[in-house]
Design a protein around this motif. Structure first.
Motif, PDB file in Angstrom:
ATOM      1  N   TRP A   1       0.849  -1.184   0.000  1.00 29.18           N
ATOM      2  CA  TRP A   1       0.000   0.000   0.000  1.00 29.18           C
ATOM      3  C   TRP A   1       0.895   1.249   0.000  1.00 29.18           C
ATOM      4  N   VAL A   2       0.489   2.270  -0.715  1.00 23.50           N
ATOM      5  CA  VAL A   2       1.082   3.596  -0.588  1.00 23.50           C
ATOM      6  C   VAL A   2       0.075   4.439   0.184  1.00 23.50           C
ATOM      7  N   ILE A   3       0.508   4.934   1.371  1.00 18.26           N
ATOM      8  CA  ILE A   3      -0.455   5.550   2.269  1.00 18.26           C
ATOM      9  C   ILE A   3       0.026   6.935   2.721  1.00 18.26           C
ATOM     10  N   ARG A   4      -0.885   7.682   3.290  1.00 17.05           N
ATOM     11  CA  ARG A   4      -0.594   8.961   3.911  1.00 17.05           C
ATOM     12  C   ARG A   4      -0.604   8.765   5.423  1.00 17.05           C
ATOM     13  N   GLY A   5       0.409   9.319   6.110  1.00 16.67           N
ATOM     14  CA  GLY A   5       0.475   9.192   7.550  1.00 16.67           C
ATOM     15  C   GLY A   5       1.460  10.163   8.155  1.00 16.67           C
ATOM     16  N   SER A   6       1.704   9.988   9.431  1.00 20.40           N
ATOM     17  CA  SER A   6       2.629  10.860  10.153  1.00 20.40           C
ATOM     18  C   SER A   6       3.771  10.038  10.723  1.00 20.40           C
ATOM     19  N   GLU A   7       4.931  10.637  10.759  1.00 20.17           N
ATOM     20  CA  GLU A   7       6.105   9.978  11.318  1.00 20.17           C
ATOM     21  C   GLU A   7       5.803   9.472  12.736  1.00 20.17           C
ATOM     22  N   GLY A   8       6.114   8.208  12.963  1.00 21.24           N
ATOM     23  CA  GLY A   8       5.902   7.623  14.277  1.00 21.24           C
ATOM     24  C   GLY A   8       4.558   6.948  14.464  1.00 21.24           C
ATOM     25  N   ASP A   9       3.641   7.095  13.507  1.00 19.53           N
ATOM     26  CA  ASP A   9       2.346   6.411  13.614  1.00 19.53           C
ATOM     27  C   ASP A   9       2.550   4.894  13.612  1.00 19.53           C
ATOM     28  N   ARG A  10       1.741   4.197  14.386  1.00 20.69           N
ATOM     29  CA  ARG A  10       1.761   2.736  14.406  1.00 20.69           C
ATOM     30  C   ARG A  10       0.536   2.223  13.650  1.00 20.69           C
ATOM     31  N   VAL A  11       0.775   1.360  12.680  1.00 22.08           N
ATOM     32  CA  VAL A  11      -0.288   0.859  11.803  1.00 22.08           C
ATOM     33  C   VAL A  11      -0.335  -0.664  11.912  1.00 22.08           C
ATOM     34  N   GLU A  12      -1.525  -1.174  12.154  1.00 23.73           N
ATOM     35  CA  GLU A  12      -1.703  -2.631  12.275  1.00 23.73           C
ATOM     36  C   GLU A  12      -2.109  -3.231  10.939  1.00 23.73           C
ATOM     37  N   ILE A  13      -1.556  -4.407  10.663  1.00 19.58           N
ATOM     38  CA  ILE A  13      -1.921  -5.187   9.472  1.00 19.58           C
ATOM     39  C   ILE A  13      -2.458  -6.530   9.949  1.00 19.58           C
ATOM     40  N   ARG A  14      -3.570  -6.947   9.374  1.00  7.93           N
ATOM     41  CA  ARG A  14      -4.194  -8.206   9.762  1.00  7.93           C
ATOM     42  C   ARG A  14      -4.299  -9.134   8.547  1.00  7.93           C
ATOM     43  N   VAL A  15      -4.172 -10.424   8.816  1.00  3.77           N
ATOM     44  CA  VAL A  15      -4.416 -11.427   7.779  1.00  3.77           C
ATOM     45  C   VAL A  15      -5.397 -12.450   8.345  1.00  3.77           C
ATOM     46  N   LEU A  16      -6.349 -12.835   7.528  1.00  2.00           N
ATOM     47  CA  LEU A  16      -7.354 -13.820   7.917  1.00  2.00           C
ATOM     48  C   LEU A  16      -7.512 -14.830   6.793  1.00  2.00           C
ATOM     49  N   ALA A  17      -7.112 -16.055   7.055  1.00  2.00           N
ATOM     50  CA  ALA A  17      -7.283 -17.152   6.100  1.00  2.00           C
ATOM     51  C   ALA A  17      -8.335 -18.093   6.669  1.00  2.00           C
TER      52      ALA A  17
END
Length: 664
Positions: free
Chosen positions: A635-651
């Motif tokens: 993904w190419v995203i917009r955010g701020s330095e230091g932000d924590r982003v969660e990624i989830r996978v569901l199979a």
């Protein structure tokens, strides 16, 4: 019954090594029968054993999912470490035993496999499996049918206890088995008949074979089940207790209107309980059944088809005497719906066949259900087959009936997961130099006494209609899984003889009220479908070890790596590498074709408006191969330095995982 579990990490001997031990156990059994009622467990005894196992372990839970027609509980045991990821979010293995009433060995193998798994819960690889996967076990799906072993007389009963009108005459269960000679068993009657279709087997006259006109053979005998025509309809023992063979009641290749199939798919409380559970637990990633069909020792071939059926024909020949009973019932010409036997059921002559091609469905229209394993999936069946044979030492099957409406078929073709079935045991082999079946009997040639039948026989009465003879069609063989060949009778009888097991009732004369002089004999009930219970005790731990191996092969999807690249101005590229660490793919090819398995979902936890390009917020991977294969989602995203982003996978079949990245 206390049975020591096998210690972990002990090598499993091949069949050649354990055969002498097994033969010793078999020969130590009393000669009263192949399956002893005091060795196999009835429903109450099995329940106590299950409760004891579950009560002594923190890794198992037990609950009832339904009650049968006779009020017995259908137990399910859930096995897994309850700490960590919720069990219903883990890849699951479903194990089912004793679908056919006369397959008690399946429930005992399931019980002993459970004993092995729970007894070794703290050892590798069992502890790893219990922490990463979940195993669901239905030890005995057909407790009513299984209970017949513990009653007298004993007869091969595959069906459950639901009252059923087998002969289409508006009455239920009115013409059941009768032990005419008082030996405690229901076997077969043979009567000399110039219009019969059968002759004595040339290699062992205890057995019968269909006369081959092309080889110059003329029939000399007719065959029937032991009993009389209790209801006066011209058929013998055609409407006994119960009526539905649970492994003929599921929704794939369903055998419409055939004996044992039931009024419709999933018609029984037992099959409904199992089906409801499967639908509610979409995390089930593989299915294993102890049953009378095999696709495990002999996996599907390159064309995706199973081996030819391999069953004893003698009981199927007796079945054939009643093959036309449904056609001549009092409801045969009725249109619309007729109510009888507790069901609404459309008359056979006017019903529809659903997805089956035939006179009421254009075989050229639409797409027919698949009946062969997808070629791309065969390699997975082959790999599991090799693992099974390596661990259990089994390399051949005792019986293999043609699957129709079988649960393991549903598991693959409709549910879309790897689905396996096997009896779980083998007949002992004769040692080098062992004589033939007829020579093995210390009392001399058993065929000699029966080669010349008693005098004074007369032709059997008209069957089905005045002046009509029974049409002993091969349809009865196909229902039993047979074919037009010699069947497995001779090999089975030789195996029983070689092991010193009394699995065959010698033919004896009897004066029948309708047929005159007959002979009564044949395979002892349960002799061809169950080994001595001691073999289940021996083989159960090996199946426990195999089930642990199989559970470890399930897809296991995780986020293996993440990367963040900063472009300045609050723009970042986030990449997640999604890996399948299991052996099976996240979806089999057929699972994709049938649309039975959801794609793997990969989701980034930010607002959709903050995604500038690349993957969608919720992206999918249709299929992720196993053995460490990876797929990148970016993904190419917009955010701020230091932000924590969660990624989830569901199979759906491969579990869940999360990872958190820091934008920098």
């Amino acid at each position: 019954m206390e049975i020591n579990v096998r210690k972990p990490n002990v090598s499993v001997p091949r069949r050649a090594a354990w055969l002498p031990v097994l033969l010793t156990l078999l020969l130590a059994l009393p000669a009263a029968g192949w399956a002893q009622a005091d060795s196999y467990l009835n429903h109450d005894e099995l329940t106590r054993e299950l409760r004891s196992l579950v009560g002594d372990s923190d890794m198992a839970r037990m609950r009832s999912l339904a009650s049968t027609a006779e009020g017995r509980e259908i137990w399910m045991v859930e096995v897994g470490d309850p700490s960590g990821v919720p069990l219903d979010e883990r890849p699951g293995l479903l194990v089912v035993g004793n679908l056919a009433g006369d397959d008690l060995v399946g429930s005992h193998l399931a019980l002993e496999a459970l004993r092995y798994i729970l007894g070794n819960a703290n050892s590798e690889p069992v502890s790893r499996t219990l922490s990463q996967q979940v195993i669901y076990v239905f030890p005995r799906l057909n407790p009513d049918g299984a209970e017949a072993l513990f009653s007298s007389p004993t007869w091969d009963r595959k069906v459950n206890a639901r009252p059923w009108d087998d002969d289409n005459d508006g009455r239920v269960d009115e013409d059941g088995p009768e032990d005419l000679n008082g030996d405690g068993y229901i076997t077969v009657m043979r009567v000399q008949d110039v219009e019969g279709e059968f002759i004595l087997h040339p290699e062992d006259e205890r057995l019968m074979k269909r006369a081959d006109a092309a080889a110059g053979e003329a029939g000399e005998y007719a065959l029937y089940w032991e009993g009389t025509d209790s209801d006066g309809d011209g058929f013998l023992n055609e409407d006994g207790p119960g009526g539905v063979d649970l492994d003929r009641n599921f929704q794939h290749a369903y055998p419409y209107w055939q004996a044992g199939s039931g009024p419709h798919m999933v018609s029984e409380p037992e099959t409904r309980a199992l089906m409801d559970f499967v639908v509610e637990h979409r995390n089930i990633a593989a299915i294993f059944t102890f049953g009378q069909t095999d696709n495990l020792i002999t996996p599907p071939n390159a064309r995706g088809t199973l081996a030819d059926a391999r069953v004893p024909h003698l009981p199927a020949f007796a079945d054939a005497s009643n093959a036309d009973v449904f056609d001549v019932g009092v409801f045969r010409d009725m249109g619309g719906f007729a109510r009888y036997g507790g069901y609404f059921f459309r008359g056979r002559g006017s019903g529809f066949r659903g997805a089956q091609p035939g006179r009421d469905n254009d075989p050229d229209s639409g797409r027919r259900p698949a009946t062969t394993v997808n070629g791309a999936d065969v390699e997975y069946f082959e790999a599991v087959s090799e693992a099974y044979k390596e661990i259990t030492g089994l390399d051949e099957v005792p019986i293999h009936r043609e699957p129709e409406g079988a649960f393991f078929q549903f598991g693959y073709f409709q549910y879309g997961v790897p689905s396996f079935s096997t009896p779980g045991w083998a007949f002992p082999e004769a040692e080098e130099g062992q004589g033939s079946a007829s020579e093995a009997d210390a009392g001399g040639d058993p065929g000699q006494a029966s080669s010349q039948g008693p005098e004074g026989r007369r032709s059997p009465p008209a069957m089905g209609a005045p002046g009509a003879r029974p049409q002993q069609r091969m349809a009865a063989l196909s229902r039993g899984g047979g074919n037009a060949g010699d069947g497995a009778d001779l090999e089975i009888l030789q195996a029983l003889d070689a092991a010193g097991l009394d699995g065959f009732v010698d033919w004896t004369s009897y004066s029948h009220p309708d047929l005159g002089e007959v002979e009564i004999g044949g395979f002892r009930p349960y002799a061809t479908t169950n080994p001595p219970a001691t073999q289940a005790v021996e083989m159960g731990p090996r199946h426990g070890e195999f089930l642990v191996r199989l559970a470890g092969m399930l897809p296991r999807v995780r986020i293996a790596d993440t990367r963040v690249e900063a472009h300045g101005g609050g723009v970042f590229t986030v990449t997640a590498e999604v890996e399948n660490a299991g052996f099976f793919p996240s979806a089999l090819r057929h699972g994709m074709t049938a649309r039975a398995v959801n794609p793997t979902l990969v989701q980034i936890q930010i607002e959709p408006d903050d995604i500038l390009s690349g993957a969608e917020k919720s992206s999918t991977v249709t299929r992720l191969d196993g053995s460490g294969r990876r797929e990148n989602v970016t993904w190419v995203i917009r955010g701020s330095e230091g932000d924590r982003v969660e990624i989830r996978v569901l199979a759906q079949k491969g579990g869940t995982d999360t990872a958190t990245v820091t934008l920098r």
